[in-house]
Design an enzyme around this catalytic site. Structure first.
Site, PDB file in Angstrom:
ATOM      1  N   HIS A 131     -10.280  -5.770  -2.505  1.00 26.73           N
ATOM      2  CA  HIS A 131     -11.357  -5.585  -1.524  1.00 26.73           C
ATOM      3  C   HIS A 131     -12.486  -4.851  -2.236  1.00 26.73           C
ATOM      4  O   HIS A 131     -12.441  -3.629  -2.407  1.00 26.73           O
ATOM      5  CB  HIS A 131     -10.868  -4.740  -0.341  1.00 26.73           C
ATOM      6  CG  HIS A 131      -9.934  -5.462   0.558  1.00 26.73           C
ATOM      7  ND1 HIS A 131     -10.326  -6.511   1.357  1.00 26.73           N
ATOM      8  CD2 HIS A 131      -8.612  -5.286   0.797  1.00 26.73           C
ATOM      9  CE1 HIS A 131      -9.285  -6.947   2.053  1.00 26.73           C
ATOM     10  NE2 HIS A 131      -8.235  -6.231   1.729  1.00 26.73           N
ATOM     11  N   ASP A 141     -12.597  -9.877  -1.082  1.00 27.68           N
ATOM     12  CA  ASP A 141     -13.913  -9.934  -0.440  1.00 27.68           C
ATOM     13  C   ASP A 141     -14.830  -8.992  -1.213  1.00 27.68           C
ATOM     14  O   ASP A 141     -14.367  -8.018  -1.790  1.00 27.68           O
ATOM     15  CB  ASP A 141     -13.873  -9.626   1.069  1.00 27.68           C
ATOM     16  CG  ASP A 141     -13.123  -8.353   1.437  1.00 27.68           C
ATOM     17  OD1 ASP A 141     -12.844  -7.531   0.544  1.00 27.68           O
ATOM     18  OD2 ASP A 141     -12.832  -8.180   2.635  1.00 27.68           O
ATOM     19  N   GLU A 187       0.804  -1.237   0.000  1.00 26.42           N
ATOM     20  CA  GLU A 187       0.000   0.000   0.000  1.00 26.42           C
ATOM     21  C   GLU A 187       0.832   1.280   0.000  1.00 26.42           C
ATOM     22  O   GLU A 187       0.598   2.177   0.806  1.00 26.42           O
ATOM     23  CB  GLU A 187      -0.951  -0.021   1.203  1.00 26.42           C
ATOM     24  CG  GLU A 187      -1.872  -1.217   1.187  1.00 26.42           C
ATOM     25  CD  GLU A 187      -2.765  -1.324   2.418  1.00 26.42           C
ATOM     26  OE1 GLU A 187      -2.658  -0.481   3.315  1.00 26.42           O
ATOM     27  OE2 GLU A 187      -3.573  -2.271   2.471  1.00 26.42           O
ATOM     28  N   ASN A 190       2.071  -5.258  -3.142  1.00 30.72           N
ATOM     29  CA  ASN A 190       0.660  -5.542  -2.858  1.00 30.72           C
ATOM     30  C   ASN A 190      -0.092  -4.240  -2.588  1.00 30.72           C
ATOM     31  O   ASN A 190       0.409  -3.384  -1.840  1.00 30.72           O
ATOM     32  CB  ASN A 190       0.616  -6.439  -1.608  1.00 30.72           C
ATOM     33  CG  ASN A 190      -0.747  -7.042  -1.325  1.00 30.72           C
ATOM     34  OD1 ASN A 190      -1.353  -7.648  -2.213  1.00 30.72           O
ATOM     35  ND2 ASN A 190      -1.228  -6.881  -0.100  1.00 30.72           N
ATOM     36  N   GLU A 193      -6.539 -10.486  -1.372  1.00 26.23           N
ATOM     37  CA  GLU A 193      -7.369 -10.205  -0.188  1.00 26.23           C
ATOM     38  C   GLU A 193      -8.837 -10.085  -0.586  1.00 26.23           C
ATOM     39  O   GLU A 193      -9.560  -9.201  -0.109  1.00 26.23           O
ATOM     40  CB  GLU A 193      -6.881  -8.921   0.513  1.00 26.23           C
ATOM     41  CG  GLU A 193      -5.416  -8.971   0.889  1.00 26.23           C
ATOM     42  CD  GLU A 193      -4.934  -7.740   1.669  1.00 26.23           C
ATOM     43  OE1 GLU A 193      -5.759  -6.955   2.153  1.00 26.23           O
ATOM     44  OE2 GLU A 193      -3.695  -7.589   1.793  1.00 26.23           O
TER      45      GLU A 193
HETATM   46  O1  G2I Z   1      -7.857  -3.492   6.059  1.00 21.23           O
HETATM   47  C1  G2I Z   1      -8.011  -4.678   5.333  1.00 21.23           C
HETATM   48  C2  G2I Z   1      -6.686  -5.154   4.814  1.00 21.23           C
HETATM   49  C3  G2I Z   1      -6.166  -4.162   3.783  1.00 21.23           C
HETATM   50  N1  G2I Z   1      -4.925  -4.652   3.201  1.00 21.23           N
HETATM   51  C4  G2I Z   1      -3.878  -4.992   4.138  1.00 21.23           C
HETATM   52  C5  G2I Z   1      -4.384  -5.928   5.206  1.00 21.23           C
HETATM   53  O2  G2I Z   1      -3.366  -6.187   6.137  1.00 21.23           O
HETATM   54  C6  G2I Z   1      -5.617  -5.379   5.875  1.00 21.23           C
HETATM   55  O3  G2I Z   1      -6.030  -6.317   6.871  1.00 21.23           O
HETATM   56  C7  G2I Z   1      -6.607  -5.761   8.017  1.00 21.23           C
HETATM   57  C8  G2I Z   1      -7.044  -6.878   8.945  1.00 21.23           C
HETATM   58  O4  G2I Z   1      -8.066  -7.606   8.320  1.00 21.23           O
HETATM   59  C9  G2I Z   1      -7.584  -6.284  10.235  1.00 21.23           C
HETATM   60  O5  G2I Z   1      -7.830  -7.349  11.165  1.00 21.23           O
HETATM   61  O6  G2I Z   1      -5.648  -4.961   8.642  1.00 21.23           O
HETATM   62  C10 G2I Z   1      -6.150  -4.291   9.766  1.00 21.23           C
HETATM   63  C11 G2I Z   1      -5.078  -3.379  10.270  1.00 21.23           C
HETATM   64  O7  G2I Z   1      -3.860  -4.019  10.391  1.00 21.23           O
HETATM   65  C12 G2I Z   1      -6.572  -5.327  10.821  1.00 21.23           C
HETATM   66  O8  G2I Z   1      -7.191  -4.659  11.899  1.00 21.23           O
HETATM   67  C13 G2I Z   1      -6.553  -4.849  13.125  1.00 21.23           C
HETATM   68  C14 G2I Z   1      -7.041  -3.751  14.049  1.00 21.23           C
HETATM   69  O9  G2I Z   1      -6.630  -2.498  13.505  1.00 21.23           O
HETATM   70  C15 G2I Z   1      -6.434  -3.936  15.393  1.00 21.23           C
HETATM   71  O10 G2I Z   1      -6.953  -2.967  16.269  1.00 21.23           O
HETATM   72  C16 G2I Z   1      -6.717  -5.330  15.895  1.00 21.23           C
HETATM   73  O11 G2I Z   1      -6.050  -5.539  17.105  1.00 21.23           O
HETATM   74  O12 G2I Z   1      -6.908  -6.099  13.660  1.00 21.23           O
HETATM   75  C17 G2I Z   1      -6.267  -6.365  14.882  1.00 21.23           C
HETATM   76  C18 G2I Z   1      -6.549  -7.796  15.296  1.00 21.23           C
HETATM   77  O13 G2I Z   1      -7.922  -8.029  15.322  1.00 21.23           O
END
Ligand code: G2I
Length: 457
Positions: free
Chosen positions: A247, A278, A168, A210, A276
């Site tokens: 996404h 969805d 990103e 990515n 990724e």
């Molecule tokens: O935002 C969707 C994805 C976009 N591309 C990069 C990916 O790495 C990203 O994944 C998301 C995860 O699905 C989320 O689960 O990335 C977010 C940020 O890293 C993730 O959210 C985080 C929350 O920000 C945290 O507060 C939380 O502790 O998920 C963590 C675990 O649940």
């Protein structure tokens, strides 16, 4: 899986054997030859994708591996995993110099035990930085970033098929500019520096850029990433692949020119991955289109959905995944599986290549069963084999392959491996008496798997 993308002169990729395992698959008959263009009906996403030289994966949240409903769908349907959060910078290096690999290692172990391929996500990113890194700038930050890339890629060496080296790094909207971030402020060359460090640390992993919102070919962001990849290829910066997150949630839609985007990146000489996926409300049509677009592009290596059940999704309110919260298949699941099953074998294959010499063997009797080998389809880079067991309804069969050949996919059995990765013990899993596997030739097109034993029980 991505050997075709190896730059000339690079050392041959030798990776730990990960079998792509799918519970129920093709080759239920002794004939077991997939004719080019013929449709077969695998019954899981991973098995069907594997028959077409692709993977079908999912993001995994490691703490959910304790949920048996989750894990049983994971193990049944998918042959590739990406850690949803556990390989991010804040997870792996919470304090500077203190690396915390335990949770990520658990996922890698699970993947290995199930024969799944692993995508590493992500080595360098403006987001999810630990506090100590967020507050850094200039050469100190550049060095810390490069050290992170080096340490992490070294730790996982041999276990990661693809790394999202940089995630990103471009701005949304019409500017086509790099995204402002502490990493970007260390200088435009931070991205290529990260790729070079990753290549040095793990020469066998494929290295990807990515991003999201690079799906529509007409978008400025897509064009900007395209120009960066073109520039990297022309200057020899080590990049092997581009990941389109895809996404189609939060207001972003599947674009009708998606296939053009995939094929345009591929034409630069990189593989493309849908990393990724969805889609808001999981419409069958859009999911089907994504699968068909990937199958239409030879260098589209596979599809990863961003979670298993709607309840696992980062956008669960949009119900964007293939399984509902109870773990039941949604209509989009059926559409995806049908599209995979309708796909032809990989267009890069060379189905007319005559089977190489070197006959597979049938083992000496004695273990209470007999395993009979049937050679399957041969492509330019790999071939399928099926094995039918008679004389026992539960069994284990030991198969040995000749390195640098590697088994990259299996179906209809439970595989385990010795430490060399060359000896696979396949156990019956209740799906019948025929199992199958794909072997990557890795430059040796003549060797064929040898059956060492067949043991009843
Ligand atoms: O935002 C969707 C994805 C976009 N591309 C990069 C990916 O790495 C990203 O994944 C998301 C995860 O699905 C989320 O689960 O990335 C977010 C940020 O890293 C993730 O959210 C985080 C929350 O920000 C945290 O507060 C939380 O502790 O998920 C963590 C675990 O649940």
């Amino acid at each position: 899986m991505a050997n075709s993308s190896r730059a000339p002169g690079r050392s041959r990729r030798v990776r730990t054997a990960f079998a792509v395992s799918a519970a129920v698959g093709l080759l239920a008959t002794a004939a077991a030859v997939v004719l080019p263009g013929s449709a077969s009906a695998a019954s899981t996403l991973g098995a069907s994708a594997a028959e077409r030289g692709r993977y079908f994966g999912t993001a995994v949240a490691v703490n959910r591996l304790n949920d048996s409903a989750y894990t049983s769908i994971l193990n049944r349907e998918f042959n590739q995993v990406t850690a949803e959060n556990e390989m991010k910078i804040d997870a792996l290096q919470p304090q500077q110099g203190q690396f915390n690999y335990g949770t990520a290692d658990r996922l890698v172990q699970h993947a290995r035990s199930q024969g799944m391929l692993v995508r590493g996500h992500t080595l360098a990113w403006h987001s999810q930085q630990p506090d100590w890194m967020r507050n850094m700038s200039g050469p100190t930050l550049r060095n810390a970033m490069l050290n992170h890339v080096t340490q992490v890629a070294t730790h996982f060496r041999g276990q990661i098929e693809w790394w999202d080296v940089v995630n990103e790094a471009f701005e949304d909207g019409s500017s086509g500019a790099r995204r402002d971030s502490n990493l970007q402020r260390t200088g435009d060359d931070w991205i290529e520096a990260a790729f070079r460090a990753a290549r040095q640390a793990d020469p066998n992993a494929d290295l990807c850029y990515n991003d999201y919102n690079i799906d529509n070919w007409n978008d400025a962001k897509t064009q900007a990433v395209y120009r960066m990849v073109q520039d990297f290829k022309s200057r020899g910066v080590p990049i092997d692949c581009v990941g389109l997150q895809s996404h189609f949630t939060g207001g972003s839609n599947y674009p009708s020119n998606y296939r053009t985007t995939l094929s345009s990146f591929a034409a630069l000489g990189v593989d493309v991955h849908i990393t990724e996926l969805d889609i808001r409300n999981a419409p069958s049509d859009a999911y089907r289109n994504v699968v068909n677009d990937c199958l239409a592009v030879a260098r589209c290596k596979g599809i990863t959905v961003w979670g298993i059940r709607d309840s696992d999704s980062w956008r669960s309110n949009e119900s964007p995944l293939l399984f509902n919260g109870s773990g039941q298949k949604k209509p989009a699941y059926d559409a995806v599986l049908a599209a995979l099953n309708n796909g032809t074998p990989p267009p890069t294959g060379d189905p007319t290549t005559p089977p190489p010499t070197g006959n597979p063997t049938t083992p000496p009797p004695g273990g209470g069963c007999t395993a009979t080998v049937t050679p399957g389809q041969v492509w330019g880079d790999r071939y399928n084999t099926s094995v039918t067991v008679s004389g026992a309804s539960t069994w284990s069969v030991v198969v040995e392959i000749t390195p640098p050949q590697r088994i990259s996919a299996t179906w209809s059995g439970n595989p385990t491996w010795d430490s060399s990765g060359n000896v696979m013990t396949m156990r019956s899993n209740g799906s019948g008496n025929t199992f199958g596997f794909t072997t990557m030739m890795n430059g040796n097109s003549s060797a064929r798997p040898q059956i060492r034993s067949c043991t009843a029980g």
